[in-house]
Scaffold this motif. Structure first.
Motif, PDB file in Angstrom:
ATOM      1  N   GLN A  68       0.865  -1.186   0.000  1.00 57.13           N
ATOM      2  CA  GLN A  68       0.000   0.000   0.000  1.00 57.13           C
ATOM      3  C   GLN A  68       0.898   1.231   0.000  1.00 57.13           C
ATOM      4  OE1 GLN A  68      -2.176  -0.991   3.628  1.00 57.13           O
ATOM      5  NE2 GLN A  68      -3.946  -1.645   2.445  1.00 57.13           N
ATOM      6  N   ARG A  69       0.845   2.004  -1.086  1.00 59.36           N
ATOM      7  CA  ARG A  69       1.662   3.214  -1.180  1.00 59.36           C
ATOM      8  C   ARG A  69       1.187   4.058  -2.355  1.00 59.36           C
ATOM      9  NH1 ARG A  69       7.480   0.623  -3.173  1.00 59.36           N
ATOM     10  NH2 ARG A  69       6.773  -0.215  -5.165  1.00 59.36           N
ATOM     11  N   VAL A  70       1.749   5.267  -2.464  1.00 62.31           N
ATOM     12  CA  VAL A  70       1.456   6.145  -3.595  1.00 62.31           C
ATOM     13  C   VAL A  70       2.427   5.780  -4.717  1.00 62.31           C
ATOM     14  CG1 VAL A  70       1.347   8.513  -4.427  1.00 62.31           C
ATOM     15  CG2 VAL A  70       0.711   7.998  -2.060  1.00 62.31           C
ATOM     16  N   PRO A  71       1.939   5.236  -5.826  1.00 62.53           N
ATOM     17  CA  PRO A  71       2.843   4.833  -6.912  1.00 62.53           C
ATOM     18  C   PRO A  71       3.571   6.025  -7.529  1.00 62.53           C
ATOM     19  CG  PRO A  71       0.641   3.887  -7.197  1.00 62.53           C
ATOM     20  CD  PRO A  71       0.536   4.936  -6.126  1.00 62.53           C
ATOM     21  N   ALA A  72       4.729   5.747  -8.085  1.00 63.30           N
ATOM     22  CA  ALA A  72       5.495   6.799  -8.764  1.00 63.30           C
ATOM     23  C   ALA A  72       4.724   7.341  -9.959  1.00 63.30           C
ATOM     24  CB  ALA A  72       6.841   6.241  -9.207  1.00 63.30           C
ATOM     25  N   THR A  73       3.813   6.521 -10.492  1.00 63.54           N
ATOM     26  CA  THR A  73       3.046   6.938 -11.669  1.00 63.54           C
ATOM     27  C   THR A  73       1.754   7.675 -11.303  1.00 63.54           C
ATOM     28  OG1 THR A  73       2.002   4.745 -11.642  1.00 63.54           O
ATOM     29  CG2 THR A  73       3.924   5.021 -13.046  1.00 63.54           C
ATOM     30  N   GLU A  74       1.487   7.854 -10.007  1.00 64.82           N
ATOM     31  CA  GLU A  74       0.246   8.487  -9.555  1.00 64.82           C
ATOM     32  C   GLU A  74       0.449   9.989  -9.395  1.00 64.82           C
ATOM     33  OE1 GLU A  74      -3.083   9.767  -8.595  1.00 64.82           O
ATOM     34  OE2 GLU A  74      -3.077   7.586  -8.834  1.00 64.82           O
ATOM     35  N   ALA A  75      -0.248  10.779 -10.181  1.00 65.15           N
ATOM     36  CA  ALA A  75      -0.060  12.236 -10.179  1.00 65.15           C
ATOM     37  C   ALA A  75      -0.804  12.916  -9.037  1.00 65.15           C
ATOM     38  CB  ALA A  75      -0.523  12.815 -11.513  1.00 65.15           C
ATOM     39  N   GLN A  76      -1.889  12.309  -8.529  1.00 60.32           N
ATOM     40  CA  GLN A  76      -2.729  12.978  -7.536  1.00 60.32           C
ATOM     41  C   GLN A  76      -2.469  12.495  -6.100  1.00 60.32           C
ATOM     42  OE1 GLN A  76      -6.833  12.992  -8.691  1.00 60.32           O
ATOM     43  NE2 GLN A  76      -6.366  13.308 -10.871  1.00 60.32           N
ATOM     44  N   GLY A  77      -1.448  11.691  -5.915  1.00 61.07           N
ATOM     45  CA  GLY A  77      -1.054  11.308  -4.566  1.00 61.07           C
ATOM     46  C   GLY A  77      -1.969  10.309  -3.885  1.00 61.07           C
ATOM     47  N   ARG A  78      -2.718   9.546  -4.649  1.00 59.81           N
ATOM     48  CA  ARG A  78      -3.625   8.571  -4.047  1.00 59.81           C
ATOM     49  C   ARG A  78      -2.885   7.274  -3.728  1.00 59.81           C
ATOM     50  NH1 ARG A  78      -8.205   8.635  -8.609  1.00 59.81           N
ATOM     51  NH2 ARG A  78      -6.257   8.472  -9.806  1.00 59.81           N
ATOM     52  N   ILE A  79      -3.242   6.667  -2.592  1.00 59.96           N
ATOM     53  CA  ILE A  79      -2.636   5.407  -2.179  1.00 59.96           C
ATOM     54  C   ILE A  79      -3.270   4.264  -2.960  1.00 59.96           C
ATOM     55  CG2 ILE A  79      -2.308   3.800  -0.266  1.00 59.96           C
ATOM     56  CD1 ILE A  79      -2.332   6.224   1.610  1.00 59.96           C
ATOM     57  N   HIS A  80      -2.435   3.422  -3.533  1.00 60.34           N
ATOM     58  CA  HIS A  80      -2.904   2.253  -4.275  1.00 60.34           C
ATOM     59  C   HIS A  80      -2.533   0.986  -3.509  1.00 60.34           C
ATOM     60  CE1 HIS A  80      -3.662   3.940  -8.536  1.00 60.34           C
ATOM     61  NE2 HIS A  80      -3.664   4.942  -7.670  1.00 60.34           N
ATOM     62  N   THR A  81      -3.306  -0.044  -3.694  1.00 60.03           N
ATOM     63  CA  THR A  81      -3.005  -1.363  -3.131  1.00 60.03           C
ATOM     64  C   THR A  81      -2.699  -2.326  -4.272  1.00 60.03           C
ATOM     65  OG1 THR A  81      -4.433  -1.016  -1.196  1.00 60.03           O
ATOM     66  CG2 THR A  81      -3.863  -3.288  -1.751  1.00 60.03           C
TER      67      THR A  81
ATOM     68  N   SER B 133      -2.256 -19.120  -1.891  1.00 60.75           N
ATOM     69  CA  SER B 133      -3.443 -18.381  -2.345  1.00 60.75           C
ATOM     70  C   SER B 133      -3.790 -17.229  -1.411  1.00 60.75           C
ATOM     71  CB  SER B 133      -4.642 -19.326  -2.450  1.00 60.75           C
ATOM     72  OG  SER B 133      -4.952 -19.863  -1.181  1.00 60.75           O
ATOM     73  N   GLY B 134      -3.288 -17.254  -0.178  1.00 60.79           N
ATOM     74  CA  GLY B 134      -3.707 -16.260   0.799  1.00 60.79           C
ATOM     75  C   GLY B 134      -2.689 -15.167   1.014  1.00 60.79           C
ATOM     76  N   LYS B 135      -3.190 -14.010   1.440  1.00 68.69           N
ATOM     77  CA  LYS B 135      -2.329 -12.870   1.769  1.00 68.69           C
ATOM     78  C   LYS B 135      -1.594 -13.181   3.060  1.00 68.69           C
ATOM     79  CE  LYS B 135      -4.558  -9.671   3.708  1.00 68.69           C
ATOM     80  NZ  LYS B 135      -5.570  -8.640   3.925  1.00 68.69           N
ATOM     81  N   ILE B 136      -0.280 -13.057   3.051  1.00 70.40           N
ATOM     82  CA  ILE B 136       0.479 -13.322   4.276  1.00 70.40           C
ATOM     83  C   ILE B 136       1.056 -12.056   4.898  1.00 70.40           C
ATOM     84  CG2 ILE B 136       1.079 -15.661   3.520  1.00 70.40           C
ATOM     85  CD1 ILE B 136       3.987 -14.571   3.116  1.00 70.40           C
ATOM     86  N   ARG B 137       1.288 -11.020   4.075  1.00 70.87           N
ATOM     87  CA  ARG B 137       1.965  -9.832   4.633  1.00 70.87           C
ATOM     88  C   ARG B 137       1.548  -8.580   3.880  1.00 70.87           C
ATOM     89  NH1 ARG B 137       7.836 -11.062   4.607  1.00 70.87           N
ATOM     90  NH2 ARG B 137       7.132 -12.620   6.112  1.00 70.87           N
ATOM     91  N   THR B 138       1.474  -7.472   4.610  1.00 70.05           N
ATOM     92  CA  THR B 138       1.172  -6.162   4.009  1.00 70.05           C
ATOM     93  C   THR B 138       2.286  -5.180   4.351  1.00 70.05           C
ATOM     94  OG1 THR B 138      -1.225  -6.478   4.101  1.00 70.05           O
ATOM     95  CG2 THR B 138      -0.434  -4.210   3.989  1.00 70.05           C
TER      96      THR B 138
END
Length: 359
Positions: free
Chosen positions: A185-198, A303-308
């Protein structure tokens, strides 16, 4: 057989292996010597702890005898020594109980690490590169060797997937706990509006298969030679050095084009193929084992999420054990042990609990 008889047997085997490894006939057989050396190394820590434990118990008996002395100052010193030695004895006994738990036969093996971009597009590909750097730095800290076997790069410095081998002491015993879905979970380098992506990345860790473990019939293989594509040196893109191997019975396809040499590419591709075939065979075997045992030993359900990894909050959460740390950058820089140690301790405690109930 109680714990001490088991430990005596382990120590006797360790000493026998020490003698065997100095035998000229064994030294003349590299495969046999490697087999003995690997087993010897796997027992070394247990034997060292057992010898420390015996010394601590002897020292503890001596300190307890001093509790009956008439000198008050001597008795007080003895009480302090007894407390310290009891704590040390208890700690070593716990270590030895864990050491005697049933071993995964693959624990001492090297590993094949595969990291692939999942949901999240280019951001997921960039995180593949971040995780690869993290594991590379972790390997350096532990003295492991990293060799890239295959990589599919993207335009912004990420990877759609990257496959490498990790070799060193007890690689698989630690890295097997990394298999699963890793979420970022972070703001991608390609995101111009500063939104957090997962985004999500999958990590698969497989024990590296020895040639003797996976019998690959040459008649079951289709080997295609083609010209390498993508970034590379002059000869990489102008010679037919890339290799694609298809295992016809399973449908597994492995390609390698990183080397200038066709032979080296074929060797790397065969290494990956053998490990994938071994992983498939073991997965089929594990499917027949109870769900409870899968949970206890971390059987590799990816198949399952182990870490964030949450960058805005500098937070790392391992969902299997409910662990949350607020030093994300240290983990990304390779300090993976601070996450892995609690995870391993959790599964070992579950196995000890199960062993106690069976007893």
């Amino acid at each position: 057989m109680d714990i001490y008889r088991k430990l005596d047997a382990v120590e006797a085997r360790y000493e026998e292996l020490t003698r065997l490894m100095s035998d000229p006939e064994v030294n003349a057989n590299p495969r046999l010597f490697q087999q003995y050396a690997r087993e010897h190394a796997s027992l070394e820590d247990v034997v060292r702890s057992y010898r420390d434990y015996r010394k601590v118990r002897n020292d503890l008996d001596g300190a307890r005898e001093l509790l009956d002395e008439s000198d008050p100052e001597l008795r007080e010193m003895a009480r302090g020594d007894v407390r310290e030695l009891e704590d040390r004895s208890e700690s070593l006994e716990h270590e030895l109980k864990i050491a005697l738990l049933p071993k995964d036969p693959n624990d001492a093996k090297d590993a094949i690490l595969e990291i692939r971009a999942g949901t999240g597009g280019e951001e997921a590909s960039l995180f593949v590169a971040d995780l690869f750097r993290m594991y590379t730095r972790y390997a350096e800290q532990r003295g492991w060797k990293v060799e890239v076997l295959s990589a599919s790069e993207t335009g912004l410095g990420g990877y759609k997937e990257i496959i490498c081998s990790l070799s060193g002491r007890n690689v698989y015993s630690r890295m097997k706990y990394e298999s699963g879905v890793h979420r970022v979970q972070r703001v991608p380098a390609t995101e111009a509006q500063g939104r957090i992506h997962t985004s999500a990345v999958t990590v698969a860790v497989m024990p590296e298969a020895d040639e003797v473990e996976v019998d690959v019939n040459p008649n079951d293989l289709r080997i295609d030679i083609f010209r390498s594509s993508g970034p590379g040196g002059q000869s990489v893109n102008t010679t037919d050095s890339a290799v694609r191997i298809t295992h016809i019975p399973s449908g597994i396809v492995v390609s390698c084009q990183d080397e200038k040499s066709q032979l080296k590419n074929k060797q790397k591709a065969m290494k990956v193929l053998r490990s994938r075939l071994l992983d498939r065979a073991q997965a089929e075997q594990h499917a027949s084992i109870s769900a409870q045992r899968k949970e206890l030993v971390g059987s590799g359900d990816r198949s399952g999420k182990i870490r964030t990894y949450n960058f805005p909050q500098s937070r790392v959460t391992d969902h299997r054990v409910g662990l949350t740390l607020h030093n994300l950058q240290a983990v990304i820089d390779g300090d993976v042990d601070q996450v892995l140690d609690p995870v391993i301790a959790h599964f070992q405690a579950e196995m000890l609990k199960g062993a106690g109930q069976e007893a």
